[in-house]
Design a protein around this motif. Structure first.
Motif: not given
Length: 126
Positions: A6, A34-39, A55, A57
């Protein structure tokens, strides 16, 4: 092993893993800052990679993933200097390499780490 680092993971940690013979991708190297955590999680699952992150999350993301599991190593360290992170990661890898292949969340702290088995049913402290 195959890892996905990450954004918060230092390049020197990626270099260390590669020197140990692991297949490692870093989001920054792939231009995916810039991709989201889900991505990020979906990418790790799709590529069969163990996600390394700072992270917190990702614990919730794994819990709500609907069975799409990959292992996640989450660092919760007061000392986040690269040599200390590598020392803690080396401990996890030496103790838990077989466990990481099965799909777990490992929360790494200063003096111990906890392994949470998926789906979240129990944990083991080491």
């Amino acid at each position: 092993m195959r890892f996905l680092a990450d954004m918060g993971v230092a390049g020197r940690i990626v270099d260390w893993l590669r020197a140990k013979g692991h297949d490692v991708k870093h989001l920054r190297e792939e231009g995916l800052q810039r991709i989201s955590d889900r991505e990020v999680f979906q990418k790790a699952v799709a590529e069969g990679r163990i996600l390394i992150t700072f992270d917190l999350d990702f614990g919730e993301i794994v819990a709500s993933s609907g069975g799409h599991a990959t292992s996640v190593i989450i660092f919760r360290l007061l000392n986040s200097r690269t040599p200390h992170v590598i020392e803690r990661l080396a401990k996890v890898l030496s103790d838990s390499s077989e466990t990481l292949e099965r799909g777990v969340v490992v929360v790494v702290e200063e003096s111990l780490y906890r392994v949470h088995y998926l789906p979240f049913a129990g944990k083991e402290e080491r």
